[in-house]
Design an enzyme around this catalytic site. Sequence first.
Site, PDB file in Angstrom:
ATOM      1  N   ASP A   1      26.734  40.084  20.728  1.00  0.00           N
ATOM      2  CA  ASP A   1      27.856  39.627  19.606  1.00  0.00           C
ATOM      3  C   ASP A   1      27.968  38.271  19.489  1.00  0.00           C
ATOM      4  O   ASP A   1      27.859  37.443  20.582  1.00  0.00           O
ATOM      5  CB  ASP A   1      28.969  40.680  19.829  1.00  0.00           C
ATOM      6  CG  ASP A   1      29.913  40.824  18.449  1.00  0.00           C
ATOM      7  OD1 ASP A   1      29.441  40.012  17.429  1.00  0.00           O
ATOM      8  OD2 ASP A   1      31.058  41.453  18.564  1.00  0.00           O
TER       9      ASP A   1
ATOM     10  N   GLU B   1      27.401  38.513  10.419  1.00  0.00           N
ATOM     11  CA  GLU B   1      28.582  38.870   9.904  1.00  0.00           C
ATOM     12  C   GLU B   1      29.239  37.736   9.319  1.00  0.00           C
ATOM     13  O   GLU B   1      29.001  36.534   9.458  1.00  0.00           O
ATOM     14  CB  GLU B   1      29.376  39.217  11.302  1.00  0.00           C
ATOM     15  CG  GLU B   1      29.253  38.237  12.654  1.00  0.00           C
ATOM     16  CD  GLU B   1      30.068  38.825  13.783  1.00  0.00           C
ATOM     17  OE1 GLU B   1      29.916  39.939  13.874  1.00  0.00           O
ATOM     18  OE2 GLU B   1      30.577  38.011  14.545  1.00  0.00           O
TER      19      GLU B   1
ATOM     20  N   GLU C   1      30.849  49.125  11.699  1.00  0.00           N
ATOM     21  CA  GLU C   1      31.260  48.428  13.175  1.00  0.00           C
ATOM     22  C   GLU C   1      32.692  48.961  13.084  1.00  0.00           C
ATOM     23  O   GLU C   1      33.829  48.812  12.344  1.00  0.00           O
ATOM     24  CB  GLU C   1      31.280  46.950  13.208  1.00  0.00           C
ATOM     25  CG  GLU C   1      31.879  46.327  14.477  1.00  0.00           C
ATOM     26  CD  GLU C   1      31.871  44.956  14.612  1.00  0.00           C
ATOM     27  OE1 GLU C   1      31.145  44.356  13.722  1.00  0.00           O
ATOM     28  OE2 GLU C   1      32.387  44.364  15.669  1.00  0.00           O
TER      29      GLU C   1
HETATM   30  P1  C2E Z   1      33.845  40.600  16.229  1.00  0.00           P
HETATM   31  O1  C2E Z   1      33.252  41.899  16.832  1.00  0.00           O
HETATM   32  O2  C2E Z   1      32.704  39.658  16.038  1.00  0.00           O
HETATM   33  O3  C2E Z   1      34.219  41.431  14.870  1.00  0.00           O
HETATM   34  C1  C2E Z   1      34.200  40.788  13.563  1.00  0.00           C
HETATM   35  C2  C2E Z   1      35.451  40.181  13.209  1.00  0.00           C
HETATM   36  O4  C2E Z   1      35.301  39.564  11.998  1.00  0.00           O
HETATM   37  C3  C2E Z   1      36.646  41.294  12.734  1.00  0.00           C
HETATM   38  O5  C2E Z   1      37.855  40.828  12.941  1.00  0.00           O
HETATM   39  C4  C2E Z   1      36.454  41.490  11.113  1.00  0.00           C
HETATM   40  O6  C2E Z   1      37.423  42.048  10.492  1.00  0.00           O
HETATM   41  C5  C2E Z   1      36.192  39.908  10.945  1.00  0.00           C
HETATM   42  N1  C2E Z   1      35.341  39.763   9.664  1.00  0.00           N
HETATM   43  C6  C2E Z   1      34.463  40.630   9.006  1.00  0.00           C
HETATM   44  N2  C2E Z   1      33.898  40.270   8.103  1.00  0.00           N
HETATM   45  C7  C2E Z   1      34.388  39.091   7.770  1.00  0.00           C
HETATM   46  C8  C2E Z   1      34.215  38.090   6.749  1.00  0.00           C
HETATM   47  O7  C2E Z   1      33.436  38.227   5.855  1.00  0.00           O
HETATM   48  N3  C2E Z   1      34.993  36.854   6.802  1.00  0.00           N
HETATM   49  C9  C2E Z   1      35.903  36.685   7.883  1.00  0.00           C
HETATM   50  N4  C2E Z   1      36.764  35.818   7.742  1.00  0.00           N
HETATM   51  N5  C2E Z   1      36.262  37.762   8.972  1.00  0.00           N
HETATM   52  C10 C2E Z   1      35.356  38.934   8.825  1.00  0.00           C
HETATM   53  P2  C2E Z   1      38.800  41.734  13.972  1.00  0.00           P
HETATM   54  O8  C2E Z   1      38.873  43.118  13.252  1.00  0.00           O
HETATM   55  O9  C2E Z   1      40.065  41.146  13.890  1.00  0.00           O
HETATM   56  O10 C2E Z   1      38.456  41.676  15.403  1.00  0.00           O
HETATM   57  C11 C2E Z   1      38.332  40.562  15.981  1.00  0.00           C
HETATM   58  C12 C2E Z   1      37.530  40.942  17.390  1.00  0.00           C
HETATM   59  O11 C2E Z   1      38.400  41.818  18.310  1.00  0.00           O
HETATM   60  C13 C2E Z   1      36.303  41.427  17.328  1.00  0.00           C
HETATM   61  O12 C2E Z   1      35.269  40.328  16.953  1.00  0.00           O
HETATM   62  C14 C2E Z   1      35.851  41.742  18.681  1.00  0.00           C
HETATM   63  O13 C2E Z   1      35.527  40.884  19.327  1.00  0.00           O
HETATM   64  C15 C2E Z   1      37.278  42.644  19.001  1.00  0.00           C
HETATM   65  N6  C2E Z   1      37.520  43.691  18.808  1.00  0.00           N
HETATM   66  C16 C2E Z   1      37.971  44.546  17.795  1.00  0.00           C
HETATM   67  N7  C2E Z   1      37.949  45.641  17.958  1.00  0.00           N
HETATM   68  C17 C2E Z   1      37.787  45.989  19.293  1.00  0.00           C
HETATM   69  C18 C2E Z   1      37.600  46.883  20.259  1.00  0.00           C
HETATM   70  O14 C2E Z   1      37.865  48.199  20.041  1.00  0.00           O
HETATM   71  N8  C2E Z   1      37.516  46.554  21.563  1.00  0.00           N
HETATM   72  C19 C2E Z   1      37.227  45.453  22.046  1.00  0.00           C
HETATM   73  N9  C2E Z   1      36.800  45.167  23.369  1.00  0.00           N
HETATM   74  N10 C2E Z   1      37.139  44.419  21.297  1.00  0.00           N
HETATM   75  C20 C2E Z   1      37.502  44.621  19.976  1.00  0.00           C
HETATM   76 MG    MG Z   2      31.189  38.969  16.364  1.00  0.00          MG
HETATM   77 MG    MG Z   3      31.548  42.883  17.014  1.00  0.00          MG
HETATM   78 MG    MG Z   4      34.328  38.213  17.991  1.00  0.00          MG
END
Ligand code: C2E
Ligand code: MG
Ligand code: MG
Ligand code: MG
Length: 288
Positions: A176, A233, A59
């Site tokens: 998601d 996830e 991802e």
């Molecule tokens: P998401 O798509 O639900 O991504 C999963 C989030 O959970 C990611 O946070 C990831 O780093 C985190 N995560 C993964 N495994 C674990 C785990 O085992 N424990 C915990 N506590 N967290 C975990 P991140 O990278 O901070 O991203 C947060 C949200 O930001 C994402 O949720 C997504 O909705 C959004 N996002 C990230 N990149 C993009 C992008 O390029 N475009 C858009 N529109 N949204 C984005």
């Molecule tokens: Mg998610």
């Molecule tokens: Mg996602």
């Molecule tokens: Mg999210």
Amino acid sequence: AAKNAGRNRHFWFSGTMEDELFRRNAVEAGMRQGIAAGEFVPYYEQQVDLNTGKLLGFEMLARWESPALGLVAPDDFIPIAEETGMIGSLSFAVMRRAFTDARDWDPSLTLSVNISPSQLRDPWLSQKLLKLLTETGFPPSRLEIEITETSLYDNLGLAQTIIASLKNQGIRVALDDFGTGYSSLAHLRALPFDRIKIDRSFVTSMMGNAESAAIVQAITRLGDSLGLPVTAEGIESKDIEQRLLSLGLAKGQGWHFGKPMTVEAARSLLAAHKMLAAEEEALPLPDE
Ligand code: C2E
Ligand code: MG
Ligand code: MG
Ligand code: MG
């Protein structure tokens, strides 16, 4: 002054409305420059087959490598990007890099990208994505788009049209953060999703919380009944992984497998798995 204030981490959390407005303006200006300067980059989180441990893909998660603020997480800039209309240019800048990175990886590997609610209100989204895929040479069949239910409220009809058009191009679409929105079940019927992703809040807490565990189990069964693959996830431990396996869950991601990593780290991992494309593997080692 804004730049100096931005260097102070506490500035992010300062209290008053004036401070908040000032911070927003400073961040917004910084983001606009940052997009142009290429400071927004893709990080990659592994997605694995829980039964075999095999790497299935990544991802893409955006990060802002800001000279003033350090490494900024998406929750701190995506909402601002959405409000200010920068989300499209930001998202496409990061996807361009990711498609270029990932086109040289093993063709079995998929790439998932998140699409914001406001992007799903753009009638040209599908055409723009196809154009980027063509320009970068990344095959649509290896791409999965992740959307949340929030995207579906304002204009379900347009979302349906966009999703149908993405699917016509061979792009898969995942729902998601499932379990956190409203009327999830109606959306599952209205839209031809290829996958459900269980929100990490249920998964991370499932060992100590019976309700979370029951919800994870119910979503897994729902997916089975509908013929929809389910991804978990937020798998943070071996215990959680084992529990999910016993529920019949096949695919997952989380810190137990690895945190989101830079492209350099992803390439090292793929080299170790012999999953870089042929030409890259064939590059002579410096010593040879
Ligand atoms: P998401 O798509 O639900 O991504 C999963 C989030 O959970 C990611 O946070 C990831 O780093 C985190 N995560 C993964 N495994 C674990 C785990 O085992 N424990 C915990 N506590 N967290 C975990 P991140 O990278 O901070 O991203 C947060 C949200 O930001 C994402 O949720 C997504 O909705 C959004 N996002 C990230 N990149 C993009 C992008 O390029 N475009 C858009 N529109 N949204 C984005
Ligand atoms: Mg998610
Ligand atoms: Mg996602
Ligand atoms: Mg999210």
